[in-house]
Design a protein around this motif. Structure first.
Motif, mmCIF file in Angstrom:
data_model
loop_
_atom_site.group_PDB
_atom_site.id
_atom_site.type_symbol
_atom_site.label_atom_id
_atom_site.label_comp_id
_atom_site.label_asym_id
_atom_site.label_seq_id
_atom_site.Cartn_x
_atom_site.Cartn_y
_atom_site.Cartn_z
ATOM 1 N N ALA A 41 0.833 -1.205 0.000
ATOM 2 C CA ALA A 41 0.000 0.000 0.000
ATOM 3 C C ALA A 41 0.868 1.255 0.000
ATOM 4 C CB ALA A 41 -0.933 -0.016 1.199
ATOM 5 N N LEU A 42 1.958 1.214 0.760
ATOM 6 C CA LEU A 42 2.844 2.373 0.789
ATOM 7 C C LEU A 42 3.535 2.562 -0.558
ATOM 8 C CD1 LEU A 42 4.466 2.066 4.333
ATOM 9 C CD2 LEU A 42 2.752 3.720 3.566
ATOM 10 N N ALA A 43 3.872 1.458 -1.196
ATOM 11 C CA ALA A 43 4.506 1.568 -2.518
ATOM 12 C C ALA A 43 3.568 2.222 -3.513
ATOM 13 C CB ALA A 43 4.938 0.187 -2.994
ATOM 14 N N ASP A 44 2.295 1.806 -3.507
ATOM 15 C CA ASP A 44 1.316 2.443 -4.389
ATOM 16 C C ASP A 44 1.142 3.921 -4.045
ATOM 17 O OD1 ASP A 44 1.007 0.076 -5.645
ATOM 18 O OD2 ASP A 44 -0.920 -0.433 -4.694
ATOM 19 N N LEU A 45 1.132 4.210 -2.726
ATOM 20 C CA LEU A 45 0.968 5.607 -2.308
ATOM 21 C C LEU A 45 2.139 6.452 -2.797
ATOM 22 C CD1 LEU A 45 -0.586 7.754 -0.643
ATOM 23 C CD2 LEU A 45 0.746 7.019 1.345
ATOM 24 N N VAL A 46 3.360 5.942 -2.631
ATOM 25 C CA VAL A 46 4.540 6.676 -3.068
ATOM 26 C C VAL A 46 4.529 6.858 -4.572
ATOM 27 C CG1 VAL A 46 7.052 6.567 -3.269
ATOM 28 C CG2 VAL A 46 5.943 6.025 -1.080
ATOM 29 N N VAL A 85 10.830 10.631 -4.566
ATOM 30 C CA VAL A 85 10.467 9.937 -3.327
ATOM 31 C C VAL A 85 11.108 8.572 -3.337
ATOM 32 C CG1 VAL A 85 8.591 9.124 -1.861
ATOM 33 C CG2 VAL A 85 8.290 11.197 -3.250
ATOM 34 N N VAL A 86 11.912 8.281 -2.321
ATOM 35 C CA VAL A 86 12.602 7.003 -2.184
ATOM 36 C C VAL A 86 12.041 6.288 -0.965
ATOM 37 C CG1 VAL A 86 14.821 5.864 -1.862
ATOM 38 C CG2 VAL A 86 14.678 7.959 -3.235
ATOM 39 N N MET A 87 11.608 5.060 -1.120
ATOM 40 C CA MET A 87 11.055 4.299 0.002
ATOM 41 C C MET A 87 11.973 3.132 0.340
ATOM 42 S SD MET A 87 7.321 2.530 0.555
ATOM 43 C CE MET A 87 7.677 1.070 -0.413
ATOM 44 N N ASP A 88 12.301 2.992 1.594
ATOM 45 C CA ASP A 88 13.113 1.882 2.089
ATOM 46 C C ASP A 88 12.311 1.231 3.219
ATOM 47 O OD1 ASP A 88 14.965 0.085 2.901
ATOM 48 O OD2 ASP A 88 16.441 1.561 3.618
ATOM 49 N N ALA A 89 11.507 0.214 2.860
ATOM 50 C CA ALA A 89 10.588 -0.413 3.817
ATOM 51 C C ALA A 89 11.004 -1.839 4.070
ATOM 52 C CB ALA A 89 9.152 -0.372 3.310
ATOM 53 N N ASP A 90 10.936 -2.279 5.296
ATOM 54 C CA ASP A 90 11.248 -3.650 5.691
ATOM 55 C C ASP A 90 10.169 -4.567 5.130
ATOM 56 O OD1 ASP A 90 11.962 -5.968 6.923
ATOM 57 O OD2 ASP A 90 12.406 -5.032 8.857
ATOM 58 N N PRO A 91 10.539 -5.668 4.455
ATOM 59 C CA PRO A 91 9.533 -6.584 3.897
ATOM 60 C C PRO A 91 8.612 -7.167 4.959
ATOM 61 C CG PRO A 91 11.679 -7.008 2.913
ATOM 62 C CD PRO A 91 11.916 -6.050 4.053
ATOM 63 N N ALA A 104 6.879 22.110 0.764
ATOM 64 C CA ALA A 104 8.276 22.001 0.306
ATOM 65 C C ALA A 104 8.332 21.454 -1.111
ATOM 66 C CB ALA A 104 9.068 21.120 1.270
ATOM 67 N N PRO A 105 7.650 22.094 -2.062
ATOM 68 C CA PRO A 105 7.671 21.577 -3.441
ATOM 69 C C PRO A 105 9.044 21.691 -4.093
ATOM 70 C CG PRO A 105 6.608 23.715 -3.352
ATOM 71 C CD PRO A 105 6.860 23.333 -1.935
ATOM 72 N N ALA A 106 9.933 22.534 -3.544
ATOM 73 C CA ALA A 106 11.261 22.709 -4.149
ATOM 74 C C ALA A 106 12.274 21.699 -3.650
ATOM 75 C CB ALA A 106 11.768 24.123 -3.860
ATOM 76 N N SER A 107 11.867 20.791 -2.750
ATOM 77 C CA SER A 107 12.810 19.782 -2.265
ATOM 78 C C SER A 107 13.222 18.855 -3.406
ATOM 79 C CB SER A 107 12.165 18.970 -1.132
ATOM 80 O OG SER A 107 11.866 19.803 -0.034
ATOM 81 N N ARG A 108 14.444 18.333 -3.314
ATOM 82 C CA ARG A 108 14.959 17.447 -4.365
ATOM 83 C C ARG A 108 14.670 15.986 -4.054
ATOM 84 N NH1 ARG A 108 19.295 21.217 -3.974
ATOM 85 N NH2 ARG A 108 20.355 19.803 -2.513
ATOM 86 N N THR A 109 14.732 15.629 -2.782
ATOM 87 C CA THR A 109 14.588 14.215 -2.412
ATOM 88 C C THR A 109 13.750 14.107 -1.147
ATOM 89 O OG1 THR A 109 16.766 13.743 -3.333
ATOM 90 C CG2 THR A 109 15.798 12.075 -1.868
ATOM 91 N N ALA A 110 12.874 13.092 -1.115
ATOM 92 C CA ALA A 110 12.112 12.727 0.084
ATOM 93 C C ALA A 110 12.311 11.251 0.324
ATOM 94 C CB ALA A 110 10.633 13.046 -0.098
ATOM 95 N N CYS A 111 12.570 10.861 1.575
ATOM 96 C CA CYS A 111 12.872 9.480 1.930
ATOM 97 C C CYS A 111 11.830 8.944 2.898
ATOM 98 C CB CYS A 111 14.259 9.367 2.560
ATOM 99 S SG CYS A 111 15.590 9.838 1.439
ATOM 100 N N VAL A 112 11.348 7.725 2.628
ATOM 101 C CA VAL A 112 10.428 7.013 3.514
ATOM 102 C C VAL A 112 11.165 5.784 4.020
ATOM 103 C CG1 VAL A 112 8.220 5.863 3.735
ATOM 104 C CG2 VAL A 112 8.434 7.872 2.248
ATOM 105 N N TYR A 113 11.367 5.727 5.318
ATOM 106 C CA TYR A 113 12.180 4.660 5.922
ATOM 107 C C TYR A 113 11.320 3.946 6.955
ATOM 108 C CZ TYR A 113 15.880 2.527 8.767
ATOM 109 O OH TYR A 113 16.672 1.644 9.457
ATOM 110 N N ILE A 114 11.203 2.581 6.805
ATOM 111 C CA ILE A 114 10.401 1.790 7.737
ATOM 112 C C ILE A 114 11.210 0.566 8.110
ATOM 113 C CG2 ILE A 114 8.258 0.480 8.076
ATOM 114 C CD1 ILE A 114 6.961 2.270 5.981
ATOM 115 N N ARG A 115 11.419 0.357 9.408
ATOM 116 C CA ARG A 115 12.152 -0.793 9.887
ATOM 117 C C ARG A 115 11.413 -1.399 11.091
ATOM 118 N NH1 ARG A 115 14.229 -0.993 5.836
ATOM 119 N NH2 ARG A 115 16.439 -1.083 5.250
ATOM 120 N N GLN A 116 11.274 -2.737 11.028
ATOM 121 C CA GLN A 116 10.661 -3.454 12.138
ATOM 122 C C GLN A 116 11.757 -4.165 12.922
ATOM 123 O OE1 GLN A 116 7.493 -6.099 11.114
ATOM 124 N NE2 GLN A 116 7.314 -6.944 13.194
ATOM 125 N N GLU A 117 11.968 -3.738 14.162
ATOM 126 C CA GLU A 117 12.964 -4.329 15.029
ATOM 127 C C GLU A 117 12.279 -5.234 16.053
ATOM 128 O OE1 GLU A 117 15.147 -1.093 16.642
ATOM 129 O OE2 GLU A 117 15.912 -0.407 14.682
#
Length: 453
Positions: free
Chosen positions: A325-330, A343-349, A378-391
């Motif tokens: 769902a997050l991938a589709d949203l991104v 937009v770069v997403m780094d999500a734990d499987p 912040a429309p002028a930003s170059r990069t946005a990162c989505v980071y999700i980790r399950q510990e």
């Protein structure tokens, strides 16, 4: 306690406090009343003494009259025996000279011839004020006149009348009253000084009592009076302490009810705003993103199926896992933003197997809100990162973007309604929510405990 009261109540307390601001004059009133009582006692004693003095004067004149009766009778008999003396006119002056007090003597012989001594009127003055003379005359015995029969050799030869000297009697009474007045003045002055000191010490606790009542009138309820003397003041202090305690309890209860009502009102407003922002706002935003994706697909020549249209009316998490769902949203936001920022997403499987659906919805809302904020602010930003980790103990979510092209007027972190609602959502799940802002990056981070069910 007073700071918790409404402003209207505080103003009414200030207005009522003026009733206690008068000067303390109880001691003066008691002193005046004691002085008046002393003067009344002195007046009663003076009336009694003047009456006693008049009675003693009448008794003294009666005694003198008895002595003068025998003296005049002896003088008449002596004159009868003597050939060169007139028995009709005895020596009244010689008889009166034997007594220190002046008096009036009148003698009437059997043949109606009269003689007198010391009966000329004398002035009342001699230091006696006129109004004092009037009062003494009204309270005294008045004019005293005693009659005595004169006999010689068994025959009634005349009548002796002994009368008091009114001026002398008034002067005698005035001397007695004046001495009493001086003594009474000294005693009253001494008693007033002692009474002023004693009453001052006895009424010293009243200052504390009045101060406590004034504080109660001003709305201060932490009033506590110690035991006072005498016992009556202790009873008053106990009553004031009980009143202050009850007022404090009632004010605390009212403040608690007021705060509870305010919290309920704020909770209702917050929940309404939360629903409007997340449900309606997010749905509109999601619809916009999906619509942009569909438009892009149509522009690429792809065929739309019914399942693609149904995706617009169903929540993403009910159709697929969190990561998908997050991938589709991104992807939808990337299309809407035309690739800038990237937009770069780094999500734990393993995020698709979250044991708590509330956690998945919370993570989805965080990413959705942050991407919406990036697009708006912040429309002028170059990069946005989505980071999700399950510990093992935490599920960590972090969405960040660079601040390239942002001026000095960028908004302060955490001031928007959306971020505040996200923080409340995370804290309701016992998580930790933070917003970080540095010179080149803005980041939103949430940590959700995995140990919570």
């Amino acid at each position: 306690m007073r700071a918790d009261l409404p402003a209207v109540m505080r103003s009414s307390f200030r207005g009522a406090a003026t009733d206690y601001n008068g000067p303390m004059n109880l001691k003066l009133h008691l002193l005046i009343r004691m002085t008046l009582m002393g003067l009344l006692c002195w007046l009663g004693v003076s009336i009694y003494l003047v009456g006693q003095s008049g009675r003693r004067a009448a008794e003294d004149i009666a005694t003198v009259a008895d002595q003068l009766q025998s003296m005049v009778a002896a003088d008449v008999m002596r004159r009868w025996v003597s050939l060169d003396s007139d028995a009709r006119h005895p020596d009244l002056g010689g008889a009166a000279a034997r007594f220190p007090e002046p008096m009036c003597l009148r003698y009437s012989a059997a043949d109606a011839s009269d003689s007198d001594w010391g009966c000329s009127p004398s002035p009342v003055g001699s230091g006696v004020p006129h109004w004092i003379a009037t009062v003494l005359h009204a309270l005294g015995p008045g004019h005293i006149s005693l009659r005595r029969e004169i006999s010689a050799y068994g025959l009634n030869v005349g009548t002796l009348r002994v009368e008091s000297d009114d001026a002398s009697l008034l002067r005698h009474q005035w001397r007695s009253v004046r001495e009493l007045l001086g003594l009474a003045a000294i005693m009253l002055l001494t008693l007033d000084m002692l009474a002023f000191w004693v009453i001052g010490r006895a009424l010293r606790p009243t200052a504390k009592i009045v101060a406590a009542v004034e504080r109660l009138g001003e709305g201060v309820n932490d009033v506590r009076l110690p035991p006072l003397r005498p016992r009556e003041f202790t009873l008053i202090a106990s009553g004031i302490n009980r009143l202050a305690k009850r007022l404090a309890e009632s004010y605390a209860a009212r403040s608690e009810l007021t705060a509870r009502l305010i919290r309920v009102q704020e909770d209702e407003r917050r929940e309404l705003a939360h629903e409007l922002h997340e449900e309606f706002g997010q749905c509109v935003t999601a619809l916009g993103a999906v619509s942009a994706s569909l438009r892009h697909a149509v522009s690429e020549g792809e065929v739309l199926w019914e399942a693609d249209v149904q995706r617009m009316s169903q929540p993403p998490l009910e159709q697929q896992g969190l990561r998908s769902a997050l991938a589709d949203l991104v992807a939808a936001w990337q299309i809407r933003l035309h690739g800038s920022p990237r937009v770069v997403m780094d999500a734990d499987p393993s995020a698709d197997q979250l044991p708590n659906s509330e956690y998945a919805l919370c993570v989805y809302r965080i990413v959705q809100e942050c991407l919406s904020n990036i697009a708006r602010h912040a429309p002028a930003s170059r990069t946005a990162c989505v980071y999700i980790r399950q510990e093992r103990q935490w599920l960590r979510v972090r969405v960040s973007n660079d601040l390239a092209g942002m001026g000095e007027d960028r908004g302060a972190p955490g001031t928007g309604m959306g971020l505040k609602l996200l923080g409340e959502r995370v804290r309701s799940l016992h998580g930790v929510f933070s917003v970080e802002m540095s010179a080149g990056q803005f980041a939103v981070q949430a940590n959700l405990p995995m140990g919570k069910p």
